[in-house]
Design a protein around this motif. Structure first.
Motif, mmCIF file in Angstrom:
data_model
loop_
_atom_site.group_PDB
_atom_site.id
_atom_site.type_symbol
_atom_site.label_atom_id
_atom_site.label_comp_id
_atom_site.label_asym_id
_atom_site.label_seq_id
_atom_site.Cartn_x
_atom_site.Cartn_y
_atom_site.Cartn_z
ATOM 1 N N LYS A 185 2.634 4.095 3.023
ATOM 2 C CA LYS A 185 2.852 2.773 2.436
ATOM 3 C C LYS A 185 1.586 2.259 1.738
ATOM 4 C CE LYS A 185 6.365 3.026 2.427
ATOM 5 N NZ LYS A 185 7.500 2.706 1.521
ATOM 6 N N LEU A 186 0.415 2.622 2.256
ATOM 7 C CA LEU A 186 -0.827 2.337 1.538
ATOM 8 C C LEU A 186 -0.840 3.104 0.226
ATOM 9 C CD1 LEU A 186 -3.694 1.176 1.275
ATOM 10 C CD2 LEU A 186 -4.496 3.084 2.709
ATOM 11 N N ALA A 187 -0.382 4.342 0.261
ATOM 12 C CA ALA A 187 -0.328 5.147 -0.963
ATOM 13 C C ALA A 187 0.570 4.499 -2.013
ATOM 14 C CB ALA A 187 0.171 6.555 -0.641
ATOM 15 N N ASN A 188 1.678 3.880 -1.587
ATOM 16 C CA ASN A 188 2.546 3.176 -2.538
ATOM 17 C C ASN A 188 1.789 2.097 -3.298
ATOM 18 O OD1 ASN A 188 5.427 3.223 -0.301
ATOM 19 N ND2 ASN A 188 4.873 4.661 -1.911
ATOM 20 N N LEU A 189 0.908 1.375 -2.618
ATOM 21 C CA LEU A 189 0.137 0.317 -3.273
ATOM 22 C C LEU A 189 -0.973 0.878 -4.148
ATOM 23 C CD1 LEU A 189 0.015 -2.264 -0.375
ATOM 24 C CD2 LEU A 189 1.054 -2.625 -2.611
ATOM 25 N N LEU A 190 -1.687 1.867 -3.650
ATOM 26 C CA LEU A 190 -2.714 2.504 -4.468
ATOM 27 C C LEU A 190 -2.101 3.039 -5.762
ATOM 28 C CD1 LEU A 190 -4.538 4.489 -1.645
ATOM 29 C CD2 LEU A 190 -5.505 2.562 -2.902
ATOM 30 N N PHE A 191 -0.929 3.643 -5.646
ATOM 31 C CA PHE A 191 -0.213 4.160 -6.817
ATOM 32 C C PHE A 191 0.160 3.040 -7.780
ATOM 33 C CE2 PHE A 191 4.289 4.655 -8.296
ATOM 34 C CZ PHE A 191 4.023 5.455 -9.391
ATOM 35 N N THR A 192 0.715 1.940 -7.252
ATOM 36 C CA THR A 192 1.128 0.828 -8.105
ATOM 37 C C THR A 192 -0.041 0.257 -8.881
ATOM 38 O OG1 THR A 192 2.979 0.227 -6.666
ATOM 39 C CG2 THR A 192 2.121 -1.496 -8.114
ATOM 40 N N PRO A 250 12.207 -9.892 -2.173
ATOM 41 C CA PRO A 250 10.929 -9.620 -2.839
ATOM 42 C C PRO A 250 11.040 -8.546 -3.921
ATOM 43 C CG PRO A 250 10.598 -9.870 -0.480
ATOM 44 C CD PRO A 250 12.074 -9.812 -0.701
ATOM 45 N N THR A 251 11.833 -7.514 -3.657
ATOM 46 C CA THR A 251 12.034 -6.474 -4.668
ATOM 47 C C THR A 251 12.750 -7.038 -5.887
ATOM 48 O OG1 THR A 251 12.162 -4.773 -2.948
ATOM 49 C CG2 THR A 251 13.055 -4.215 -5.106
ATOM 50 N N LEU A 252 13.781 -7.821 -5.646
ATOM 51 C CA LEU A 252 14.537 -8.408 -6.760
ATOM 52 C C LEU A 252 13.672 -9.340 -7.593
ATOM 53 C CD1 LEU A 252 17.894 -9.047 -4.910
ATOM 54 C CD2 LEU A 252 17.619 -7.625 -6.961
ATOM 55 N N ARG A 253 12.827 -10.112 -6.925
ATOM 56 C CA ARG A 253 11.955 -11.011 -7.693
ATOM 57 C C ARG A 253 10.938 -10.210 -8.499
ATOM 58 N NH1 ARG A 253 8.847 -16.651 -5.902
ATOM 59 N NH2 ARG A 253 8.393 -17.233 -8.068
ATOM 60 N N ALA A 254 10.348 -9.200 -7.867
ATOM 61 C CA ALA A 254 9.381 -8.356 -8.582
ATOM 62 C C ALA A 254 10.029 -7.687 -9.787
ATOM 63 C CB ALA A 254 8.812 -7.305 -7.633
ATOM 64 N N GLY A 263 0.818 -5.566 -11.506
ATOM 65 C CA GLY A 263 -0.155 -5.470 -10.432
ATOM 66 C C GLY A 263 0.042 -6.471 -9.316
ATOM 67 N N GLN A 264 1.086 -7.304 -9.407
ATOM 68 C CA GLN A 264 1.347 -8.250 -8.327
ATOM 69 C C GLN A 264 2.074 -7.561 -7.174
ATOM 70 O OE1 GLN A 264 3.278 -11.650 -10.496
ATOM 71 N NE2 GLN A 264 1.629 -12.848 -9.583
ATOM 72 N N PRO A 280 4.280 -14.242 -4.241
ATOM 73 C CA PRO A 280 3.156 -13.302 -4.381
ATOM 74 C C PRO A 280 2.323 -13.308 -3.106
ATOM 75 C CG PRO A 280 3.339 -14.726 -6.306
ATOM 76 C CD PRO A 280 4.247 -15.304 -5.261
ATOM 77 N N VAL A 281 1.981 -12.121 -2.610
ATOM 78 C CA VAL A 281 1.171 -11.987 -1.402
ATOM 79 C C VAL A 281 -0.007 -11.070 -1.711
ATOM 80 C CG1 VAL A 281 3.108 -12.411 0.169
ATOM 81 C CG2 VAL A 281 2.607 -10.068 -0.558
ATOM 82 N N THR A 282 -0.932 -11.002 -0.771
ATOM 83 C CA THR A 282 -2.100 -10.145 -0.951
ATOM 84 C C THR A 282 -1.919 -8.855 -0.174
ATOM 85 O OG1 THR A 282 -3.242 -11.183 0.917
ATOM 86 C CG2 THR A 282 -3.617 -12.123 -1.272
#
Length: 310
Positions: A185-192, A250-254, A263-264, A280-282
């Motif tokens: 799941k960290l990899a998903n964010l690094l990728f994004t 959250p997915t639908l809003r994104a 990058g959000q 939006p979250v951190t």
């Protein structure tokens, strides 16, 4: 703009007529509710699923609430790069232009195992499979104004998570299913974040965004140890869990909010981001490590054999 006094919900999804959305893992849970709402708003939706029969049943369920919906099923097994390549070829032959790619599918807390290509199962499915699928579809997104790649991560990306580049296959360490999931799941964010950087540098109209569902009551936890499932069911879920319908927000809003920026990261607005409406979250400090982002990208290209057209 949504007024401050009102929470964003599924009714805020704009009209999607004329748009094509590919949703992985769309036969159940968060993916199903994401696909259902998009179809109800008029999108042409591709349910990219491992089991075509289950995908067909999901399409039939969507048709019950959206009889005019244009929904099709695509067989996609993220544990097989051969399947990923075949699925990408098929979806591009059907849809030369894609507006939304939603990387939702995933496995969680599985016992130690490997994909068909020999990768650790959670990292291989949740990250590498989606990395390859996205790269193979990106040329269909890049010409489309307002197109987006949305990747579903997890709040677990903060917990015991780091990318051990020296042991991505968990051959040297004792396998820890929770740490392996958190790493994926960290990899998903690094990728994004790295994808967004590359898109922005190339002045593309496509953006990359991430989301997490909070603690949604789905079947994803089925691979957890029995004791964990019992505690979750008896003590945790009644207090913190929310429905899959809420978890999909959250997915639908994104994917659809016109105010979203590349990058959000979107998640629930409640305590501990476990439940609530999307905002939006951190994300963790580690997720913003640009050296790790670039290293993961290079490793992912090497392991999958997929190079991006950027």
């Amino acid at each position: 703009m949504i007024g401050m006094a009102r929470k964003w919900n599924a009714q805020d999804v704009p009209d999607q007529h004329g748009r094509v959305a590919v949703v992985t893992g769309a036969n159940t849970g968060l993916g199903f509710d994401t696909a259902r709402v998009l179809a109800e708003r008029g999108a042409t939706v591709v349910l990219a699923v491992r089991n075509a029969d289950k995908g067909g049943r999901a399409a039939a369920r969507i048709a019950e609430t959206a009889p005019q919906a244009d929904v099709s099923v695509l067989r996609l097994d993220l544990t097989s790069l051969e399947s990923v390549r075949a699925a990408a070829r098929e979806v591009r032959s059907r849809h030369p232009r894609i507006d939304l790619l939603i990387n939702n599918a995933g496995v969680m807390y599985t016992p130690k195992g490997t994909t068909r290509d020999g990768f650790e199962l959670q990292f291989g499915t949740n990250h590498l499979g989606h990395f390859a699928f996205t790269g193979l579809l990106l040329e269909a997104l890049l010409p489309v104004p307002g197109s987006r790649v949305v990747t579903v991560s997890s709040a677990m990306h903060r917990v015991r998570a780091r990318i051990d580049f020296g042991d991505l296959r968990w051959e040297r360490r004792r396998y820890d299913r929770m740490a392996a999931y958190a790493q994926s799941k960290l990899a998903n964010l690094l990728f994004t974040y790295e994808l967004q950087r590359r898109l922005a540098e190339g002045d593309a109209g496509t953006i990359a965004v991430a989301a997490h569902p909070g603690f949604a009551a789905t079947e994803l936890i089925r691979n957890s140890p029995a004791a964990v499932r019992l505690v979750v069911a008896k003590a945790v879920a009644p207090v913190f869990a929310q429905s899959a319908e809420m978890g999909a927000l959250p997915t639908l809003r994104a994917a659809t909010d016109p105010d979203v920026r590349g990058g959000q990261f979107y998640g629930p607005d409640g305590p501990f981001e476990a439940r609530g409406h999307p905002k939006p979250v951190t994300s963790s400090r580690l997720s913003h490590d640009t050296a790790a982002q670039r290293r993961l990208w290079a490793v992912s290209e090497e392991l999958t054999g997929v190079e991006y057209p950027l």
